[in-house]
Design an enzyme around this catalytic site. Structure first.
Site, PDB file in Angstrom:
ATOM      1  N   ASP A 141       1.292  -0.691  -0.235  1.00 16.91           N
ATOM      2  CA  ASP A 141      -0.056   0.020  -0.011  1.00 16.91           C
ATOM      3  C   ASP A 141       0.854   1.221   0.016  1.00 16.91           C
ATOM      4  O   ASP A 141       0.174   2.176   0.393  1.00 16.91           O
ATOM      5  CB  ASP A 141      -1.047   0.096   1.345  1.00 16.91           C
ATOM      6  CG  ASP A 141      -2.250  -0.884   1.373  1.00 16.91           C
ATOM      7  OD1 ASP A 141      -2.532  -1.172   0.069  1.00 16.91           O
ATOM      8  OD2 ASP A 141      -2.993  -0.878   1.824  1.00 16.91           O
ATOM      9  N   ASP A 155      -5.576  -8.072  14.321  1.00 16.79           N
ATOM     10  CA  ASP A 155      -5.001  -8.770  14.734  1.00 16.79           C
ATOM     11  C   ASP A 155      -5.797  -9.332  16.446  1.00 16.79           C
ATOM     12  O   ASP A 155      -6.272 -10.300  16.138  1.00 16.79           O
ATOM     13  CB  ASP A 155      -3.421  -9.129  14.920  1.00 16.79           C
ATOM     14  CG  ASP A 155      -2.815  -7.986  16.023  1.00 16.79           C
ATOM     15  OD1 ASP A 155      -3.673  -6.849  16.488  1.00 16.79           O
ATOM     16  OD2 ASP A 155      -1.426  -7.511  15.653  1.00 16.79           O
TER      17      ASP A 155
END
Length: 491
Positions: A92, A240
């Protein structure tokens, strides 16, 4: 009435810390049991003919000019058949690191690696969005994730994949190591804290069959588990932790491997450590807000898991409690001196010092696991213990603001931690193009608290009250370190 209010708040803060210390003590007991237990996990035996599965390695990147070459060359050295391995570079980036990454990817393609350089037009969902995008086209049954500063060993896949023979296992997580542990005092205290988490907390929770977390990197997922748990989501800063809890509430099991170490680079500049700490602490609070209510209401989840889940998700919120305790401790010093009728009560409060003893024992076990035992090691540990907690308290304002934002639902961007490619004392971070000289607004508060606890030390001698002197010395030095390193990071 004011005195009574101050003492009540002070007592409640001590009580919360005491209960939290009991949760850590329970993890210590579990850890010690785990060290004596035999690992009877069902495992594939790839040397005996079990078929190696197809694996996808995902490498989320965002402006990683300094470490991308090290990362990709290291991943290419992993010992695994090329026809069973796919590498996704989820890039990105918005700077010139893109060209560097593209060149390395093309070079690996020429060596017959199945590697894709995946780019998105918009950074929607940040890291979680990149992982989700890659998952759409991932060929692997298992998905390994490595952040840009991690260096898995050659046998990493062969060490982790065997545990997926148990169909209930959704994640295998490995322990983080530290490439630059001894670079500076800042890296040593970060390593001290992370070692505690990865040795005692992760092992203790996993052995006790309580929820643990995938740590965002250096772990491998069963693709089916990710999909079944609802896929990656970018609505918290710790995607996460979020997916970990959602997966375990869907009855997937996690396996933690303390003895498989995956080295990584620690932030060497306090501004980088601040951004990382802010993301982790705010994300944990966001996850408490998002997931704990569901966990609490689930009748199939044990009390132990709910208890440890509470303190796991509120771990970062302890900074709020510690900051409150610290601020209240100065008026408490004067109340104790001017109100002899309260003396019996303060003698009772002294019993809460057992919390420090518990933390001391827990951290020592983790420290000794890495550094060994012995008199010299013990005294080095004592120094690190007080240094770590001093500086941790110095971060309490910054981290408390992060926690408050998380609990209040204030959204913010995913701020990456700048990487430096620092491996030894000879390497320098100066000139890193991703660093800024911006000073955070809360530095003023930290500077004022530095002076406030300097006044507390003066008050101890003025009042001849030394019960809180060590605590105030730690606070004074901790806030002093944070302020000084923020203003003069190169010193």
């Amino acid at each position: 009435m004011i005195d009574l209010a101050v003492i009540t708040i002070y007592t409640l803060a001590l009580l919360v810390i005491f209960i939290y210390s009991l949760s850590q003590l329970h993890l210590l007991v579990n850890y010690l049991k785990a060290t004596k237990a035999t690992d009877d996990s069902e495992k594939y035996d790839f040397s005996a003919g079990d078929q190696l599965p197809r694996v996808t390695i995902q490498l989320p990147l965002y402006n990683e000019y300094y470490v991308v070459e090290r990362l990709l060359k290291n991943v290419a050295r992993i010992d695994y058949p090329k026809d069973k391995l796919e590498i996704q570079v989820l890039d990105d980036s918005t700077d010139h690191s893109v060209e560097r990454t593209r060149d390395i990817v093309e070079e690996l393609k020429s060596r017959d690696f199945d590697i894709q350089h995946i780019r998105r037009n918009e950074r929607t969902g940040f890291k979680a969005g990149a992982l989700k995008e890659g998952l759409k086209v991932a060929k692997g049954k298992f998905i390994a994730v490595f952040d840009s500063d991690f260096m898995p060993g050659r046998k990493w896949l062969l060490q982790t994949l065997p545990y997926f023979k148990n169909d209930k296992i959704g994640v295998v997580q490995t322990r983080w190591g530290h490439l630059n542990r001894d670079y500076s005092l800042l890296t040593r205290i970060q390593a001290f804290a992370l070692d505690f988490h990865f040795i005692l907390e992760q092992t203790g929770r996993n052995f006790g069959r309580n929820f643990i977390n995938f740590n965002g990197t250096a772990g491998i997922w069963r693709k089916e588990c990710i999909i079944d748990a609802g896929n990656w989501s970018g609505d918290t800063l710790t995607e996460d932790l979020d997916l970990s809890y959602r997966a375990q509430m869907k009855k997937w099991e996690f396996k933690y491997l303390e003895n498989v170490e995956t080295p990584a680079e620690l932030p060497v500049v306090i501004s980088a450590a601040r951004s990382q700490q802010f993301r982790w602490n705010k994300g944990a609070a966001e996850n408490f807000r998002k997931n704990y209510g569901k966990l609490l209401k689930d009748p199939s989840v044990s009390f132990s898991t709910k208890f440890h889940g509470f303190f796991h998700l509120l771990n970062s919120s302890m900074f709020l409690i510690v900051l409150l305790l610290a601020v209240m401790s100065v008026p408490v010093l004067y109340i104790k001196n001017t109100n002899p009728d309260f003396s019996w009560y303060f003698n009772v409060l002294a019993a809460f010092a057992v919390s420090t003893v518990i933390f001391f024992a827990c951290y020592y076990v983790a420290y000794a696991k890495i550094h060994g035992k012995g008199i010299k090691t013990f005294f080095r540990f004592v120094g690190m213990f007080f240094t770590f907690f001093s500086i941790a308290m110095g971060f309490s304002v910054h981290n408390s603001l992060a926690v408050l934002e998380g609990h209040l639902g204030k959204k913010s961007e995913f701020i990456r931690t700048p990487k430096f490619n620092i491996n030894s004392l000879k390497d320098s971070w100066k000139g890193n193009r991703y660093l800024t000289n911006k000073i955070s607004a809360n530095l003023i508060i930290e500077a004022l608290l530095f002076l406030y606890f300097g006044f507390a030390i003066f008050s101890a001698f003025k009042l001849n009250e030394f019960g809180l002197l060590i605590f105030h010395l730690m606070l004074f030095s901790g806030f002093g370190f944070v302020v000084f390193k923020s203003l003069k990071p190169e010193v």
